[in-house]
Design a protein around this motif. Structure first.
Motif, PDB file in Angstrom:
ATOM      1  N   LYS A 649     -18.794  34.825  -1.155  1.00  9.27           N
ATOM      2  CA  LYS A 649     -17.655  34.568  -0.522  1.00  9.27           C
ATOM      3  C   LYS A 649     -16.631  35.827  -1.009  1.00  9.27           C
ATOM      4  O   LYS A 649     -16.847  36.456  -1.830  1.00  9.27           O
ATOM      5  CB  LYS A 649     -17.244  33.258  -1.168  1.00  9.27           C
ATOM      6  N   THR A 650     -15.496  35.796  -0.219  1.00  8.73           N
ATOM      7  CA  THR A 650     -14.370  36.344  -0.562  1.00  8.73           C
ATOM      8  C   THR A 650     -13.282  35.592  -1.080  1.00  8.73           C
ATOM      9  O   THR A 650     -13.449  34.629  -1.532  1.00  8.73           O
ATOM     10  CB  THR A 650     -13.778  37.285   0.319  1.00  8.73           C
ATOM     11  N   ASN A 651     -12.255  36.079  -1.668  1.00  8.97           N
ATOM     12  CA  ASN A 651     -11.166  35.226  -2.030  1.00  8.97           C
ATOM     13  C   ASN A 651     -10.613  34.318  -1.236  1.00  8.97           C
ATOM     14  O   ASN A 651     -10.466  33.112  -1.751  1.00  8.97           O
ATOM     15  CB  ASN A 651      -9.927  36.242  -2.585  1.00  8.97           C
ATOM     16  N   ASP A 652     -10.717  34.545   0.182  1.00 12.45           N
ATOM     17  CA  ASP A 652     -10.225  33.585   0.998  1.00 12.45           C
ATOM     18  C   ASP A 652     -11.360  33.027   2.071  1.00 12.45           C
ATOM     19  O   ASP A 652     -10.771  32.773   3.109  1.00 12.45           O
ATOM     20  CB  ASP A 652      -8.880  34.060   1.683  1.00 12.45           C
ATOM     21  N   SER A 653     -12.650  32.916   1.539  1.00 12.32           N
ATOM     22  CA  SER A 653     -13.404  32.582   2.611  1.00 12.32           C
ATOM     23  C   SER A 653     -14.276  31.472   1.811  1.00 12.32           C
ATOM     24  O   SER A 653     -14.104  31.359   0.632  1.00 12.32           O
ATOM     25  CB  SER A 653     -14.228  33.699   2.992  1.00 12.32           C
ATOM     26  N   GLN A 654     -15.033  30.726   2.561  1.00 10.65           N
ATOM     27  CA  GLN A 654     -15.985  29.734   2.123  1.00 10.65           C
ATOM     28  C   GLN A 654     -17.257  30.445   1.562  1.00 10.65           C
ATOM     29  O   GLN A 654     -17.372  31.646   1.949  1.00 10.65           O
ATOM     30  CB  GLN A 654     -16.376  28.690   3.134  1.00 10.65           C
ATOM     31  N   TRP A 655     -18.023  29.630   1.082  1.00  8.25           N
ATOM     32  CA  TRP A 655     -19.481  30.434   0.551  1.00  8.25           C
ATOM     33  C   TRP A 655     -20.336  30.573   2.039  1.00  8.25           C
ATOM     34  O   TRP A 655     -20.313  29.620   2.779  1.00  8.25           O
ATOM     35  CB  TRP A 655     -20.268  29.533  -0.213  1.00  8.25           C
ATOM     36  N   SER A 656     -20.877  31.518   2.091  1.00  8.53           N
ATOM     37  CA  SER A 656     -22.028  32.041   3.117  1.00  8.53           C
ATOM     38  C   SER A 656     -23.130  30.941   3.084  1.00  8.53           C
ATOM     39  O   SER A 656     -23.431  30.610   2.284  1.00  8.53           O
ATOM     40  CB  SER A 656     -22.177  33.262   3.339  1.00  8.53           C
ATOM     41  N   LYS A 657     -23.752  30.783   4.365  1.00  5.22           N
ATOM     42  CA  LYS A 657     -24.870  30.179   4.390  1.00  5.22           C
ATOM     43  C   LYS A 657     -25.944  30.843   3.576  1.00  5.22           C
ATOM     44  O   LYS A 657     -26.178  32.024   3.558  1.00  5.22           O
ATOM     45  CB  LYS A 657     -25.396  30.074   5.859  1.00  5.22           C
ATOM     46  N   PRO A 658     -26.596  29.960   2.628  1.00  6.95           N
ATOM     47  CA  PRO A 658     -27.295  30.987   1.821  1.00  6.95           C
ATOM     48  C   PRO A 658     -28.723  31.573   2.474  1.00  6.95           C
ATOM     49  O   PRO A 658     -29.343  31.068   3.454  1.00  6.95           O
ATOM     50  CB  PRO A 658     -28.079  29.643   0.735  1.00  6.95           C
ATOM     51  N   LEU A 659     -28.986  32.927   2.083  1.00  7.06           N
ATOM     52  CA  LEU A 659     -30.057  33.429   2.534  1.00  7.06           C
ATOM     53  C   LEU A 659     -31.294  33.057   1.585  1.00  7.06           C
ATOM     54  O   LEU A 659     -31.372  32.989   0.202  1.00  7.06           O
ATOM     55  CB  LEU A 659     -29.780  34.993   2.550  1.00  7.06           C
ATOM     56  N   ARG A 660     -32.623  32.702   1.953  1.00  6.13           N
ATOM     57  CA  ARG A 660     -33.484  32.090   1.276  1.00  6.13           C
ATOM     58  C   ARG A 660     -34.649  33.189   1.281  1.00  6.13           C
ATOM     59  O   ARG A 660     -35.045  33.677   2.510  1.00  6.13           O
ATOM     60  CB  ARG A 660     -34.001  30.836   1.787  1.00  6.13           C
ATOM     61  N   ILE A 661     -35.327  33.365   0.027  1.00  7.10           N
ATOM     62  CA  ILE A 661     -36.600  34.443   0.118  1.00  7.10           C
ATOM     63  C   ILE A 661     -37.502  33.388  -0.788  1.00  7.10           C
ATOM     64  O   ILE A 661     -37.327  33.141  -1.924  1.00  7.10           O
ATOM     65  CB  ILE A 661     -36.156  35.672  -0.659  1.00  7.10           C
ATOM     66  N   SER A 662     -38.591  32.902  -0.288  1.00  4.65           N
ATOM     67  CA  SER A 662     -39.671  32.194  -0.966  1.00  4.65           C
ATOM     68  C   SER A 662     -40.707  33.094  -1.513  1.00  4.65           C
ATOM     69  O   SER A 662     -41.193  34.144  -0.791  1.00  4.65           O
ATOM     70  CB  SER A 662     -40.345  31.138   0.072  1.00  4.65           C
ATOM     71  N   PHE A 663     -40.956  32.928  -2.503  1.00  2.00           N
ATOM     72  CA  PHE A 663     -42.201  33.551  -3.248  1.00  2.00           C
ATOM     73  C   PHE A 663     -43.104  32.736  -4.142  1.00  2.00           C
ATOM     74  O   PHE A 663     -42.449  31.638  -4.814  1.00  2.00           O
ATOM     75  CB  PHE A 663     -41.727  34.817  -4.095  1.00  2.00           C
TER      76      PHE A 663
END
Length: 916
Positions: A649-663
């Motif tokens: 996120k930046t100062n004035d944005s929401q959290w982005s959709k999580p990127l997922r890596i499974s291992f």
């Protein structure tokens, strides 16, 4: 080759797998591979974080050309077409490379661009001809209509081709060509490079003298003037990028662009310290060297006011409009004045007259609607009445608590009710109807330095502090604080401005816009290169925000507030495990047990903001961890399944959709469930066998101890019998008979009584292995008294016991001393005619062990053994020695016995008994 994420350039070279460090062309195909054309003619591509070349990919060994690949194209059937700077075209169908050349020297395939038209035909264009592919080769079609070069041709999404020739912008669909926009001839002669088409009548063009934006045939804008530009492109956020001989440049989309007015546009100086707009929309700029510039609506300098007294008016640090009389007040550190009829032909300039010639330093001023002027000075706050009629400063006229308030002041401000707010070294104070309200007494935050004060329409006072963010004060109460945690660019707030429902804040690290209620903090990260830490004043009107900086007047169009601003896109650039790169696009990564260290390199694509915060976790549902680092390392991981989640996120944005890596981290064989069960089974069986052996040994030991105890008891019984030897009993009986025959019944009774007591004592202690020292001494005394009665004065005895020994608590083996005492009497003293003496000493050493010494002055043990009959053995002594040996096997510390002769005669028996 370099990759840029908005913050960092990541460079790749031959060390990373490139066939050559000179990469001249990039092209991404439909499968996501990015192809590289090297100057040495070799091809390579980048895919899933790895560079593939002819040394690690078999088919690339076939894709080698004598010339340089200048164009790539992937057709609808998946064939890759390559154009080179030599007379050769090539097609790669995934298995076979087919090359095409021309034998006609005037019609060769040099620097050719390839595309597929709407009918599915493959066409080749260069500066010499246009050709179409039929059957197994290219056939020339229309000469003279080709593009200027391979750089000035582009395949469009609708399967038409846009190209530039000497006439301008053209579109081609097969054999049909249309000229849609004529371009100035000087541009086409200025080494045109790559271009970007907005539509049929709008194009961006790179040339030898900069980049040009052509909108129709009449509007041409030149960017990067006199800087040779090679390429221009638009990203998916509508920003324009330019590659030049001096580096890479970014031009934000129109709504995010910032503009500057400086000396190049007529300003007297680039150092602007203050600004304000008058009622005629003219911008007043306070400069250094005592100059005020007035800009007209078009942004050009209309008037210049050059104040004559440079010693007082070196820097115009504050401008303020008194709109009712069209008057602009101005101030420097050492002077103050106003311009009446500001901007008109009859404007008049008046200066503050210092009658008392005081040396003051002015910090700020504020004008009330009822014509009062408050000034914050280094010495305090003073108030002038009717400054427009008489702008006069005379120190004796100011009275403390009335129109002067001492203590160094920083800011003054008249609110809507014409109350005076000011901040000084104590904190925030209000003056209303002659009464002072010291707000700093209610909160420590109100004692901090305040750089600016302003009031909203609903009466809220907002304070810009020097390190504590923004404070919101209303109804005599501090009810809100905004800091970096809430989205502010920095906690050092320098200036604030209110326009409509928005509060604008200048911090030491950028600009923020906030709803006046204190919610919805918005940042303008793209302005930071010009506005971070270098803004002296701001002014905001209905559609434009203006900033006075040391580089000129900076301004930009005010964007609409976006409460749902898109967060930055997060990308995993590479994954490393034990120095081995992994595919970051894999659905699930499986790692062997020894690869339990894994590193993630990532970034967030945001070309406007560099202040990006990340959060991550390794287990779904666990707490997030925040970081600003772009590299994470997890070491010594336990086997199992993990899901690495990352958002930004930046100062004035929401959290982005999580990127997922499974291992998945595999187990060592010794960590598997089956192996653990096997170990548990073996361990259980081993513990069982050990328990059986230990139990058996314990039983054997207990049995042995029981046998030993029984043997001790038997020995004790035998010792009892040995102690009551027949000679002793016989002699005692003879003595009793003697006394009876001589009618000495008294002596006979005494001996018989003593003998009875000794017998009873024997019967009492023979059943116990240990008795108290007191009991042992009593028993020994009875025995010695009987022997004394028998032998009379032939021997005497002494018993000495240390006073600190507790005889009732200390224990000794029962019947331990009597055999040694008896042996001393019969074999040591009785062989001497005159008899002798026995001394028994009992002491305690440092380890709390009892040391018992039996000392006699008889003939000595060595002499006694020489005079004994052959084969004679003391039964009492052998029995007691065997008994002690058995006791030593049971106890932890052994009983020690030492027997020695004292010189020529006498014997010492030393018995050391460990403490119990």
């Amino acid at each position: 080759m370099s990759r840029f994420d908005g913050r960092t350039f990541e460079n790749f070279s031959i060390d990373d797998g490139l066939p050559d460090n000179q990469i001249i062309r990039l092209k991404q195909d439909k499968s996501g591979r990015i192809w590289f054309s090297a100057l040495n003619g070799q091809l390579s591509f980048f895919y899933n974080g790895k560079i593939y070349n002819d040394s690690n990919t078999a088919f690339l060994k076939l894709l080698k050309f004598s010339g340089v690949v200048v164009s790539f194209f992937e057709d609808s059937k998946g064939n890759m077409w390559f154009g080179t700077n030599r007379n050769m075209l090539a097609r790669w169908d995934g298995k076979t490379l087919t090359k095409y050349t021309s034998a006609n020297h005037s019609d060769q395939y040099i620097n050719t661009f390839i595309y597929e038209d709407q009918s599915g035909k493959i066409r080749a264009y260069n500066s010499q001809n246009l050709s179409v592919f039929k059957d197994s080769g290219f056939i020339r079609t229309i000469p003279g209509a080709a593009s200027v070069s391979f750089k000035t041709a582009a395949a469009m999404p609708d399967k038409t081709m846009a190209f530039l020739n000497k006439n301008g912008l053209n579109f081609s669909n097969g054999d049909q060509h249309r000229l849609t926009l004529r371009l100035p001839g000087k541009l086409m002669d200025d080494n045109p490079g790559y271009f970007y088409v907005e539509n049929e009548h709008e194009v961006w063009l790179a040339t030898g003298s900069g980049a040009y934006h052509i909108e129709g045939e009449k509007k041409v804008t030149n960017y990067l003037q006199h800087i040779p530009t090679n390429q221009v492109m638009k990203d998916n956020h509508n920003n324009m990028w330019f590659t030049t001989a001096e580096g890479i440049f970014l031009l934000y989309k129109k709504e995010n662009r910032i503009y500057i007015t400086d000396t190049g546009r007529g300003l007297s100086s680039n150092r602007i310290k203050s600004l304000v707009k008058d009622r005629n929309n003219r911008m007043w700029l306070g400069m250094d060297h005592g100059v005020i510039n007035i800009l007209n609506k078009s942004g050009t300098v209309a008037t210049k006011i050059d104040l004559p007294d440079k010693s007082k008016f070196q820097v115009i640090k504050q401008l303020s409009l008194y709109p009712e009389l069209n008057t602009v007040f101005f101030a420097s550190d050492n002077g103050l004045g106003f311009v009446k009829n500001a901007g008109e032909k009859d404007q008049q300039i008046n200066y503050l007259r210092d009658v008392s010639h005081s040396d003051f330093v002015l910090k700020s001023f504020s004008i009330s609607k009822n014509n009062q002027l408050a000034i914050a000075l280094s010495s305090g706050v003073l108030i002038l009445n009717n400054p427009l009629q008489q702008l006069l400063f005379n120190a004796p006229d100011f009275k403390e608590g009335k129109n002067f308030f001492s203590n160094r002041a920083y800011r003054v401000y008249y609110d809507q009710l014409q109350q005076l707010w000011f901040s000084n070294t104590n904190g925030l104070v209000t003056l209303s109807d002659g009464r002072l309200d010291r707000h700093y007494e209610q909160s420590s935050l109100l004692t901090k330095r305040i750089n600016d004060i302003i009031q909203t329409a609903d009466g809220t006072i907002i304070l810009a502090t020097d390190g504590y963010g923004l404070l919101f004060f209303k109804n005599e109460k501090l009810f809100k604080q905004l800091t970096e945690k809430d989205g502010l660019a920095n906690n050092i707030c320098k200036k604030i401005f209110i326009k409509d429902d928005h509060l604008w804040v200048v911090t030491s690290n950028g600009i923020n816009r906030i709803y006046s209620t204190g919610t919805g903090v918005e940042s303008f990260e793209h302005t930071n290169p010009l506005l971070a830490g270098d803004v002296n004043e701001l002014y905001v009107d209905s559609d434009t925000a203006y900033f006075a900086t040391n580089h000129g007047l900076v301004y930009f169009a005010i964007p609409l507030y976006d409460s749902e601003k898109n967060p930055p896109e997060v990308l995993i650039s590479s994954i490393i495990s034990n120095r081995q790169p992994l595919n970051p696009n894999s659905v699930n990564i499986t790692l062997s047990p020894e690869h339990n260290n894994i590193m993630f390199y990532f970034s967030a694509i945001d070309f406007k903001s560099k202040n990006i915060l990340y959060r991550y976790r390794l287990k779904a549902g666990s707490n997030w961890t925040e970081t600003r680092s772009r590299r994470l390392e997890f070491s010594s991981l336990e086997p199992g399944k993990y899901i690495f989640e990352l958002s930004a996120k930046t100062n004035d944005s929401q959290w982005s959709k999580p990127l997922r890596i499974s291992f998945t981290l595999m187990e060592h064989f010794w960590q598997s469930t089956y192996f653990i069960l096997f170990l548990l089974l073996i361990a259980s069986f081993t513990f069982y066998k050990i328990a059986v052996i230990v139990t058996r040994q314990q039983k054997n030991k207990e049995q042995k101890q029981l046998l030993n105890k029984n043997k001790i008891l038997m020995l004790e019984q035998r010792a009892l019998q040995a102690m009551m030897n027949p000679h002793f009993v016989f002699n005692v009986m003879n003595s009793i008979q003697h006394y009876i025959n001589t009618q000495d019944t008294s002596s006979a009774n005494k001996i018989l009584t003593g003998f009875a007591r000794l017998i009873r004592k024997n019967l009492d202690i023979c059943t116990r292995s240990f008795i108290t020292l007191e009991e042992e001494i009593d028993y020994l005394t009875l025995y010695l008294d009987l022997e004394k009665k028998r032998f009379g004065d032939r021997f005497s005895y002494i018993i000495n016991i240390d006073a600190h020994i507790d005889q009732d608590e200390r224990t000794v083996p029962s019947m331990l001393l009597q055999p040694y005492v008896e042996n001393a009497i019969w074999h040591g003293l009785m062989p001497k005619e005159e008899g002798g003496e026995i001394v028994i000493r009992i002491t305690e050493d440092a380890s709390h062990s009892l040391l018992i010494k039996i000392i006699d002055n008889g003939i000595g043990i060595n002499t006694s053994q020489r005079t004994k009959k052959a084969g004679h053995e003391s039964k009492g002594m052998s029995l007691i020695q065997e008994r002690i040996n058995l006791l030593n096997q049971i106890g932890v510390n052994p009983i020690q016995i030492y027997i020695s002769q004292n010189g020529d005669s006498g014997t010492t028996v030393a018995i050391l008994i460990p403490g119990r």
